[in-house]
Design an enzyme around this catalytic site. Structure first.
Site, PDB file in Angstrom:
ATOM      1  N   VAL A 157       0.869  -1.187   0.000  1.00 43.58           N
ATOM      2  CA  VAL A 157       0.000   0.000   0.000  1.00 43.58           C
ATOM      3  C   VAL A 157       0.902   1.232   0.000  1.00 43.58           C
ATOM      4  O   VAL A 157       1.725   1.410   0.885  1.00 43.58           O
ATOM      5  CB  VAL A 157      -0.924   0.029   1.252  1.00 43.58           C
ATOM      6  CG1 VAL A 157      -1.830   1.264   1.226  1.00 43.58           C
ATOM      7  CG2 VAL A 157      -1.761  -1.241   1.339  1.00 43.58           C
ATOM      8  N   GLU A 214      -0.879  -0.191 -14.332  1.00 41.21           N
ATOM      9  CA  GLU A 214      -0.598  -1.628 -14.408  1.00 41.21           C
ATOM     10  C   GLU A 214      -0.558  -2.047 -15.882  1.00 41.21           C
ATOM     11  O   GLU A 214      -1.112  -1.350 -16.746  1.00 41.21           O
ATOM     12  CB  GLU A 214      -1.718  -2.432 -13.724  1.00 41.21           C
ATOM     13  CG  GLU A 214      -2.000  -2.047 -12.277  1.00 41.21           C
ATOM     14  CD  GLU A 214      -0.972  -2.562 -11.294  1.00 41.21           C
ATOM     15  OE1 GLU A 214      -0.571  -3.729 -11.398  1.00 41.21           O
ATOM     16  OE2 GLU A 214      -0.545  -1.781 -10.419  1.00 41.21           O
ATOM     17  N   ASP A 225      -7.635  -2.254  -7.838  1.00 38.28           N
ATOM     18  CA  ASP A 225      -6.356  -2.086  -7.133  1.00 38.28           C
ATOM     19  C   ASP A 225      -6.588  -1.430  -5.760  1.00 38.28           C
ATOM     20  O   ASP A 225      -6.034  -1.870  -4.744  1.00 38.28           O
ATOM     21  CB  ASP A 225      -5.424  -1.227  -8.010  1.00 38.28           C
ATOM     22  CG  ASP A 225      -4.110  -0.900  -7.341  1.00 38.28           C
ATOM     23  OD1 ASP A 225      -3.320  -1.824  -7.104  1.00 38.28           O
ATOM     24  OD2 ASP A 225      -3.874   0.295  -7.042  1.00 38.28           O
ATOM     25  N   LYS A 229      -6.116  -2.823  -1.746  1.00 37.45           N
ATOM     26  CA  LYS A 229      -5.390  -2.049  -0.719  1.00 37.45           C
ATOM     27  C   LYS A 229      -6.293  -1.782   0.482  1.00 37.45           C
ATOM     28  O   LYS A 229      -5.838  -1.814   1.634  1.00 37.45           O
ATOM     29  CB  LYS A 229      -4.872  -0.749  -1.337  1.00 37.45           C
ATOM     30  CG  LYS A 229      -3.735  -1.006  -2.331  1.00 37.45           C
ATOM     31  CD  LYS A 229      -3.392   0.214  -3.161  1.00 37.45           C
ATOM     32  CE  LYS A 229      -2.280  -0.095  -4.151  1.00 37.45           C
ATOM     33  NZ  LYS A 229      -2.104   0.941  -5.177  1.00 37.45           N
ATOM     34  N   GLY A 326       6.355   3.518  -8.370  1.00 37.53           N
ATOM     35  CA  GLY A 326       7.695   3.957  -8.796  1.00 37.53           C
ATOM     36  C   GLY A 326       8.716   2.897  -8.448  1.00 37.53           C
ATOM     37  O   GLY A 326       8.593   2.245  -7.404  1.00 37.53           O
TER      38      GLY A 326
HETATM   39  N1  HSE Z   1      -0.854   0.897 -10.683  1.00 39.72           N
HETATM   40  C1  HSE Z   1      -0.730   1.296  -9.318  1.00 39.72           C
HETATM   41  C2  HSE Z   1      -1.032   2.789  -9.210  1.00 39.72           C
HETATM   42  C3  HSE Z   1       0.670   0.982  -8.836  1.00 39.72           C
HETATM   43  O1  HSE Z   1      -1.274   3.425 -10.241  1.00 39.72           O
HETATM   44  O2  HSE Z   1      -1.081   3.312  -8.108  1.00 39.72           O
HETATM   45  C4  HSE Z   1       0.785   0.708  -7.365  1.00 39.72           C
HETATM   46  O3  HSE Z   1      -0.063  -0.290  -6.881  1.00 39.72           O
END
Ligand code: HSE
Length: 351
Positions: A157, A214, A225, A229, A326
């Site tokens: 997270v 992603e 996503d 989290k 990152g």
């Molecule tokens: N694809 C995700 C984002 C990366 O854009 O936050 C981290 O989980």
């Protein structure tokens, strides 16, 4: 004190940590008495290396950059090539397994199997892989405890922004009654760019070009996503079991630049928010885009930046803002857990 690590999977995140270790080696030894040795790397596509005395990380990265394959790493006495992931976990002298394989959040595999294998072999696991934590946190935590090893997942997270450890360590003694977060950089980037007038898919393309979306951005734009989290935050910080299916989820793909303008006229902004509330020991969590007043602390969080607000019974509202993705930031999240294990080991050894 020496600490041997093995990478299972060696994409951007693993290479990010390898680069940090390469450049911060002396500092880690001086400041933490932590001498990290990369003894093994096993990647399904790139190949596999193991040397019990440690690999030359600089040479590993150079080899990968020039040929793309670990098989081209120069042979030397004691070097073993070709171990698969499970053999690497079981048969090498790694103390800690860095599980950084591709995240499959539907099944959590093969990452869950890697974690189980490592714990059964008496090895710590550090991962940025959301699948195992979102789907099997409690079982894996128990298995780690039974085997007396550490399970670190700070980077699942908000990457290297300490969204998991900070509230437990620095906000100790509070009850966190509510968490609200902007937890996906891609969707926040798209919303910000749409406020500037860019069309949805042009903004998404920019997010892909910048490397934070992603491979399949459905997870980003449909809120999945963020849902994973939210499940991780609820299980870990609120200590209440919740499943992915318990979290209603709506993404941002139906929003348009016109919706952004309409909100702006009313002094508001659209944000994709995870909201987790605890009342009388019962927790509810949801993910949905919401219009919030520009005066809200989360409204000014723009572009790919993430933010999380913890509502605490004693300290009041505390907001943490930072990167959520990152290569260096996520690689660094693995280092946070590694230093944490090392400090714990040192404390235990001191008594
Ligand atoms: N694809 C995700 C984002 C990366 O854009 O936050 C981290 O989980």
């Amino acid at each position: 004190m020496g600490h041997n690590i093995a990478f299972i999977g060696f994409g951007g995140v693993g290479q990010g940590l390898a680069n940090i270790l390469l450049h911060q080696k002396d500092k880690l030894i001086q400041q933490e008495d932590l001498d990290v040795k990369v003894v093994a790397i096993s990647d399904m596509m790139k190949g596999s290396l193991y040397h019990p005395d440690g690999l030359d990380v600089n040479l590993v990265l150079e080899t990968l950059h020039s040929t793309g394959s670990l098989n081209d790493y120069p042979d030397r006495r004691g070097l073993v090539k070709g171990l698969d992931s499970v053999e690497t976990i079981r048969q090498t002298n790694a103390d800690t397994i860095m599980e950084v394989t591709f995240t499959d959040v539907k099944t959590g595999q093969p990452a869950i199997h890697h974690c189980e294998t490592a714990f059964q072999a008496g090895k710590n696991v550090i991962t940025t892989n959301k699948g195992p934590i979102a789907l099997k946190y409690r079982e894996l935590k128990k298995l780690a405890e039974q085997n007396g090893v550490f399970f670190g997942f700070e980077g699942t997270v908000m990457s290297g922004t300490p969204a998991l450890r900070m509230p437990l360590s620095s906000l100790a003694g509070n009850e966190i009654t509510e968490i609200t977060g902007i937890l996906n950089g891609t969707s926040n980037y798209i919303l910000t760019k749409m406020e500037e007038g860019l069309a949805f898919y042009d903004a998404l393309q920019e997010a892909k070009d910048n490397g934070f979306a992603e491979a399949d951005p459905t997870n980003d734009i449909e809120g999945f996503d963020v849902r994973y989290k939210a499940v991780i935050l609820t299980n870990y910080l609120m200590d209440v079991p919740i499943d992915v299916q318990d979290v209603p989820c709506e993404g941002i793909s139906h929003l348009t630049p016109e919706d952004m303008k309409e909100a702006q006229k009313q002094g508001e902004r659209w944000k994709l928010l995870a909201t987790i509330k605890k009342e009388n020991g019962h927790v509810t969590a949801s993910v949905e885009p919401k219009r919030i007043p520009v005066s809200d602390p989360l409204a000014s969080v723009s572009s790919a930046t993430n933010a999380i607000l913890y509502q605490c019974d004693l300290a009041g509202p505390i907001t943490l803002t930072g990167a959520g993705a990152g290569i260096t930031e996520t690689g660094y999240s693995l280092l946070i857990d590694l230093i944490h294990i090392h400090r714990k080991k040192k404390t235990v050894n001191a008594y």
